[in-house]
Design a protein around this motif. Sequence first.
Motif, PDB file in Angstrom:
ATOM      1  N   GLY A 190      53.630  57.029  38.432  1.00 58.36           N
ATOM      2  CA  GLY A 190      53.424  57.098  37.146  1.00 58.36           C
ATOM      3  C   GLY A 190      53.947  56.335  36.361  1.00 58.36           C
ATOM      4  O   GLY A 190      53.739  56.143  35.039  1.00 58.36           O
ATOM      5  N   VAL A 191      54.442  54.954  37.001  1.00 58.31           N
ATOM      6  CA  VAL A 191      54.646  53.856  36.024  1.00 58.31           C
ATOM      7  C   VAL A 191      53.605  52.964  35.848  1.00 58.31           C
ATOM      8  O   VAL A 191      52.455  53.252  36.576  1.00 58.31           O
ATOM      9  N   ARG A 192      53.500  52.294  34.542  1.00 58.21           N
ATOM     10  CA  ARG A 192      52.438  51.628  34.337  1.00 58.21           C
ATOM     11  C   ARG A 192      52.263  50.311  34.628  1.00 58.21           C
ATOM     12  O   ARG A 192      51.364  49.522  35.083  1.00 58.21           O
ATOM     13  N   ARG A 193      53.511  49.713  34.870  1.00 55.30           N
ATOM     14  CA  ARG A 193      53.654  48.218  35.332  1.00 55.30           C
ATOM     15  C   ARG A 193      55.008  47.941  36.050  1.00 55.30           C
ATOM     16  O   ARG A 193      55.953  48.709  35.825  1.00 55.30           O
ATOM     17  N   GLY A 199      46.502  51.538  40.890  1.00 55.76           N
ATOM     18  CA  GLY A 199      46.232  50.955  39.463  1.00 55.76           C
ATOM     19  C   GLY A 199      47.528  50.572  38.729  1.00 55.76           C
ATOM     20  O   GLY A 199      47.177  50.153  37.600  1.00 55.76           O
ATOM     21  N   ILE A 200      48.737  50.694  39.387  1.00 49.90           N
ATOM     22  CA  ILE A 200      49.773  50.160  38.653  1.00 49.90           C
ATOM     23  C   ILE A 200      49.924  48.586  38.592  1.00 49.90           C
ATOM     24  O   ILE A 200      49.522  47.908  39.575  1.00 49.90           O
ATOM     25  N   GLY A 201      49.967  48.100  37.400  1.00 51.31           N
ATOM     26  CA  GLY A 201      49.941  46.682  37.317  1.00 51.31           C
ATOM     27  C   GLY A 201      51.241  45.938  38.054  1.00 51.31           C
ATOM     28  O   GLY A 201      52.321  46.566  37.692  1.00 51.31           O
ATOM     29  N   GLN A 202      50.836  44.775  38.604  1.00 48.29           N
ATOM     30  CA  GLN A 202      51.980  44.181  39.123  1.00 48.29           C
ATOM     31  C   GLN A 202      52.273  42.618  38.879  1.00 48.29           C
ATOM     32  O   GLN A 202      51.186  41.857  38.877  1.00 48.29           O
ATOM     33  N   ARG A 203      53.347  42.126  38.622  1.00 49.99           N
ATOM     34  CA  ARG A 203      53.593  40.713  38.229  1.00 49.99           C
ATOM     35  C   ARG A 203      54.926  40.283  39.081  1.00 49.99           C
ATOM     36  O   ARG A 203      55.642  41.099  39.204  1.00 49.99           O
ATOM     37  N   THR A 204      54.734  39.002  39.472  1.00 50.12           N
ATOM     38  CA  THR A 204      55.664  38.377  40.228  1.00 50.12           C
ATOM     39  C   THR A 204      56.505  37.345  39.325  1.00 50.12           C
ATOM     40  O   THR A 204      55.960  36.457  38.772  1.00 50.12           O
TER      41      THR A 204
END
Length: 401
Positions: A309-312, A340-345
């Motif tokens: 349920g998290v967006r990102r 579909g959850i956006g991910q950034r490092t």
Amino acid sequence: MLRQVEGSKAVAAAVAACRPQVICAYPISPQTHIVEELSRLVKAGELTGCEYVNVESEFAAMSGAIGASAVGARSYTATSSQGLLYMVEAVYNASGMGMPIVMTVANRAIGAPINIWNDHGDSMSQRDSGWIQLYASSNQEAADLHPQAFAIAEELSVPVMVCMDGFVLTHATEGIDVLDAAGVDAFLPPFEPRQILDPDEPVSIGSMVGPDAFTEVRYLAHLRQLEALEVIPRVAADFAARFGRDSGGLLRPYRTQGAETVVVALGSVFGTLQDVVDAERDEGVSVGLLGVTSFRPFPYAALADALAGVRRVVVIERALAVGAGGIVSGDVRLALAGTGIGQRTVIAGLGGRPVTTTSLRELLGRAVRDELPELTFLDLDTAVVDRELARLHPSLREVRS
């Protein structure tokens, strides 16, 4: 009862409370205070029934621990950085032979250039060695993880690293509930080895294995890691029931309920991030935090459930896979595949660079606005980078631009 004590000494006390029978040690900063304190405890007669072995190198420390474990002794060592790399051959042997050794890794950057400060490059380099890796978010957890590590290692016959941030934790003095032998005795059963070298019943351990069986050996090691995904939370629950506090387990969620943006992190930065999340929540920003305690085995299913349920997701890492980017991020990406959850490092705190609340809040603001690139280096000094690139081949300048 809380005592003001350095993190290293609290860990030494916790290890001593586990009644190790053999400690093999070679000092390297910032691990040194742990093995110095254990040496003192043995010499003073406060830790009895233990052979403290001063060895000539980190390779010898792990080799000695393997030998001791093979004859049925509860065995312990500790290391950091280049010391861990020096013992790598024996590190793989320990797991390959199923030796339930516990080792503290006081996390420190790997050279060159030489750097004695904290990041996770050392233990992350051994992520495929077959050792369980548990990361402490505080000195209390670092101490608490050691009896749990012995319990996990000895139930599964798998070695365990307890990773704690060098200097940030090892040399910090704070109030800690220091474990004692009487309390740990009620939690940690006596060591009953699954295999033992005995002249009266001779067996071979770590013998030559050819192509006809090597895959099966590695597969069985993989299964033991998967089994640890059930054992680790059970041991943590037993510890909580005995000592009245939560330490260990697979994951540590903090204010993730209803969060649109969740930061995933390991180690002591968890405490700083808690302050950041609190400040952001006070201002109405829907953010949360998920700490990873068990990096190996990686809790893919549990992490996916925790982030449903998290967006990102923003993964903050204190290690860099040069030429690739994040290390933990790869596991998070696998866990979240198809969601579909956006991910950034975000690569942060390499070589001990401070990870400040100011920088983290600015970073989170950009993340919430979907302005973060896929890979970010927190507080990167671009002027220094540009000056260096100006000296190099034009193709490298083009990469930067």
